[in-house]
Design a protein around this motif. Structure first.
Motif, PDB file in Angstrom:
ATOM      1  N   PRO A 161      -3.741   6.041  -0.277  1.00  0.00           N
ATOM      2  CA  PRO A 161      -4.339   5.206  -1.312  1.00  0.00           C
ATOM      3  C   PRO A 161      -3.293   4.817  -2.356  1.00  0.00           C
ATOM      4  O   PRO A 161      -2.295   5.507  -2.535  1.00  0.00           O
ATOM      5  N   SER A 162      -3.560   3.727  -3.034  1.00  0.00           N
ATOM      6  CA  SER A 162      -2.712   3.288  -4.140  1.00  0.00           C
ATOM      7  C   SER A 162      -3.521   2.350  -5.019  1.00  0.00           C
ATOM      8  O   SER A 162      -4.535   1.802  -4.590  1.00  0.00           O
ATOM      9  N   ARG A 163      -3.065   2.168  -6.233  1.00  0.00           N
ATOM     10  CA  ARG A 163      -3.735   1.246  -7.154  1.00  0.00           C
ATOM     11  C   ARG A 163      -3.708  -0.171  -6.576  1.00  0.00           C
ATOM     12  O   ARG A 163      -4.686  -0.914  -6.664  1.00  0.00           O
ATOM     13  N   ALA A 164      -2.579  -0.547  -5.982  1.00  0.00           N
ATOM     14  CA  ALA A 164      -2.476  -1.890  -5.407  1.00  0.00           C
ATOM     15  C   ALA A 164      -3.509  -2.091  -4.295  1.00  0.00           C
ATOM     16  O   ALA A 164      -4.118  -3.163  -4.198  1.00  0.00           O
ATOM     17  N   TRP A 165      -3.709  -1.074  -3.466  1.00  0.00           N
ATOM     18  CA  TRP A 165      -4.716  -1.196  -2.408  1.00  0.00           C
ATOM     19  C   TRP A 165      -6.126  -1.262  -2.990  1.00  0.00           C
ATOM     20  O   TRP A 165      -6.993  -1.961  -2.445  1.00  0.00           O
ATOM     21  N   GLU A 166      -6.383  -0.566  -4.082  1.00  0.00           N
ATOM     22  CA  GLU A 166      -7.701  -0.678  -4.727  1.00  0.00           C
ATOM     23  C   GLU A 166      -7.948  -2.121  -5.157  1.00  0.00           C
ATOM     24  O   GLU A 166      -9.037  -2.663  -4.951  1.00  0.00           O
ATOM     25  N   VAL A 167      -6.924  -2.741  -5.739  1.00  0.00           N
ATOM     26  CA  VAL A 167      -7.046  -4.136  -6.158  1.00  0.00           C
ATOM     27  C   VAL A 167      -7.205  -5.026  -4.932  1.00  0.00           C
ATOM     28  O   VAL A 167      -8.082  -5.896  -4.894  1.00  0.00           O
ATOM     29  N   ALA A 168      -6.361  -4.827  -3.916  1.00  0.00           N
ATOM     30  CA  ALA A 168      -6.423  -5.650  -2.704  1.00  0.00           C
ATOM     31  C   ALA A 168      -7.790  -5.559  -2.034  1.00  0.00           C
ATOM     32  O   ALA A 168      -8.352  -6.577  -1.616  1.00  0.00           O
ATOM     33  N   ASP A 169      -8.334  -4.370  -1.938  1.00  0.00           N
ATOM     34  CA  ASP A 169      -9.657  -4.207  -1.321  1.00  0.00           C
ATOM     35  C   ASP A 169     -10.732  -4.940  -2.119  1.00  0.00           C
ATOM     36  O   ASP A 169     -11.642  -5.550  -1.552  1.00  0.00           O
ATOM     37  N   SER A 170     -10.607  -4.902  -3.436  1.00  0.00           N
ATOM     38  CA  SER A 170     -11.574  -5.590  -4.291  1.00  0.00           C
ATOM     39  C   SER A 170     -11.443  -7.113  -4.143  1.00  0.00           C
ATOM     40  O   SER A 170     -12.448  -7.833  -4.097  1.00  0.00           O
ATOM     41  N   VAL A 171     -10.216  -7.611  -4.047  1.00  0.00           N
ATOM     42  CA  VAL A 171     -10.004  -9.042  -3.809  1.00  0.00           C
ATOM     43  C   VAL A 171     -10.589  -9.423  -2.453  1.00  0.00           C
ATOM     44  O   VAL A 171     -11.293 -10.426  -2.329  1.00  0.00           O
ATOM     45  N   LEU A 181      -0.459 -20.222   3.464  1.00  0.00           N
ATOM     46  CA  LEU A 181       0.174 -19.934   2.183  1.00  0.00           C
ATOM     47  C   LEU A 181       0.093 -18.454   1.879  1.00  0.00           C
ATOM     48  O   LEU A 181      -0.853 -17.783   2.294  1.00  0.00           O
ATOM     49  N   ILE A 182       1.068 -17.954   1.113  1.00  0.00           N
ATOM     50  CA  ILE A 182       1.023 -16.587   0.601  1.00  0.00           C
ATOM     51  C   ILE A 182       1.282 -16.643  -0.899  1.00  0.00           C
ATOM     52  O   ILE A 182       2.200 -17.330  -1.348  1.00  0.00           O
ATOM     53  N   ILE A 183       0.468 -15.904  -1.645  1.00  0.00           N
ATOM     54  CA  ILE A 183       0.636 -15.809  -3.090  1.00  0.00           C
ATOM     55  C   ILE A 183       0.669 -14.326  -3.456  1.00  0.00           C
ATOM     56  O   ILE A 183      -0.196 -13.561  -3.027  1.00  0.00           O
ATOM     57  N   GLY A 184       1.660 -13.925  -4.239  1.00  0.00           N
ATOM     58  CA  GLY A 184       1.785 -12.545  -4.679  1.00  0.00           C
ATOM     59  C   GLY A 184       1.334 -12.362  -6.113  1.00  0.00           C
ATOM     60  O   GLY A 184       1.603 -13.207  -6.961  1.00  0.00           O
ATOM     61  N   PHE A 185       0.649 -11.262  -6.369  1.00  0.00           N
ATOM     62  CA  PHE A 185       0.151 -10.936  -7.703  1.00  0.00           C
ATOM     63  C   PHE A 185       0.572  -9.513  -8.057  1.00  0.00           C
ATOM     64  O   PHE A 185       0.241  -8.571  -7.318  1.00  0.00           O
ATOM     65  N   GLU A 186       1.278  -9.365  -9.163  1.00  0.00           N
ATOM     66  CA  GLU A 186       1.694  -8.044  -9.624  1.00  0.00           C
ATOM     67  C   GLU A 186       0.473  -7.233 -10.046  1.00  0.00           C
ATOM     68  O   GLU A 186      -0.429  -7.750 -10.704  1.00  0.00           O
ATOM     69  N   VAL A 187       0.464  -5.969  -9.681  1.00  0.00           N
ATOM     70  CA  VAL A 187      -0.601  -5.060 -10.093  1.00  0.00           C
ATOM     71  C   VAL A 187      -0.287  -4.595 -11.512  1.00  0.00           C
ATOM     72  O   VAL A 187       0.855  -4.279 -11.837  1.00  0.00           O
ATOM     73  N   THR A 188      -1.314  -4.579 -12.359  1.00  0.00           N
ATOM     74  CA  THR A 188      -1.152  -4.201 -13.760  1.00  0.00           C
ATOM     75  C   THR A 188      -1.946  -2.928 -14.055  1.00  0.00           C
ATOM     76  O   THR A 188      -2.562  -2.350 -13.159  1.00  0.00           O
ATOM     77  N   ALA A 189      -1.973  -2.554 -15.316  1.00  0.00           N
ATOM     78  CA  ALA A 189      -2.727  -1.372 -15.731  1.00  0.00           C
ATOM     79  C   ALA A 189      -4.221  -1.664 -15.895  1.00  0.00           C
ATOM     80  O   ALA A 189      -5.008  -0.736 -16.094  1.00  0.00           O
ATOM     81  N   GLU A 190      -4.611  -2.928 -15.786  1.00  0.00           N
ATOM     82  CA  GLU A 190      -6.028  -3.277 -15.885  1.00  0.00           C
ATOM     83  C   GLU A 190      -6.810  -2.626 -14.750  1.00  0.00           C
ATOM     84  O   GLU A 190      -6.238  -2.248 -13.729  1.00  0.00           O
ATOM     85  N   SER A 191      -8.119  -2.553 -14.906  1.00  0.00           N
ATOM     86  CA  SER A 191      -8.948  -1.985 -13.843  1.00  0.00           C
ATOM     87  C   SER A 191      -8.829  -2.853 -12.585  1.00  0.00           C
ATOM     88  O   SER A 191      -8.577  -4.065 -12.677  1.00  0.00           O
ATOM     89  N   PRO A 192      -8.995  -2.260 -11.409  1.00  0.00           N
ATOM     90  CA  PRO A 192      -8.938  -3.053 -10.170  1.00  0.00           C
ATOM     91  C   PRO A 192      -9.927  -4.222 -10.167  1.00  0.00           C
ATOM     92  O   PRO A 192      -9.611  -5.296  -9.662  1.00  0.00           O
ATOM     93  N   GLU A 193     -11.102  -4.025 -10.748  1.00  0.00           N
ATOM     94  CA  GLU A 193     -12.108  -5.091 -10.773  1.00  0.00           C
ATOM     95  C   GLU A 193     -11.656  -6.269 -11.622  1.00  0.00           C
ATOM     96  O   GLU A 193     -11.828  -7.432 -11.237  1.00  0.00           O
TER      97      GLU A 193
END
Length: 119
Positions: free
Chosen positions: A7-17, A65-77
């Motif tokens: 698990p990782s914070r980035a994956w939490e965000v990715a799963d939510s997206v 297309l591919i777009i990258g988004f930096e993971v921040t300290a904000e909540s995954p949601e």
């Protein structure tokens, strides 16, 4: 490229997206796009990558297309909402790069064909 470890914070965000983009009706249909995949790669584990098809996935010709988004300290949601809002816009999408498809189609949408895809 390999997938980043879970698990990782980035994956939490990715799963939510992913959960927000891969629903019916398609949230990108108004912009003639389809989501293709959402991922986190081991080469940049602090970034969520979103891949889209324009126009729709089964259209010919099309561009990927591919777009990258930096993971921040904000909540995954909160981050997922921001990312989905960023891809729910008219083309060309900010910071999107062409990763495949048809050159003329990419240019018609306002994207630059990358030298790495030259034959």
């Amino acid at each position: 490229m390999a997938l980043a470890e879970r698990p990782s914070r980035a994956w939490e965000v990715a799963d939510s997206v992913h959960d927000r983009l891969f629903v019916l009706p398609n949230p990108l249909a108004a912009w003639d796009s389809d989501p293709f995949w959402v991922s986190v790669w081991d080469s940049d584990p602090g970034k969520v990558l979103v891949s889209l098809h324009a126009p729709r996935e089964n259209a010919h010709p099309s561009v990927q297309l591919i777009i990258g988004f930096e993971v921040t300290a904000e909540s995954p949601e909160v981050q997922a909402d921001r990312i989905v809002a960023a891809v729910r816009r008219p083309h060309p999408l900010e910071n999107a790069v062409v990763s495949g498809g048809d050159r003329a189609c990419a240019e018609a949408y306002g994207y630059v064909w990358p030298p790495s895809l030259e034959e």
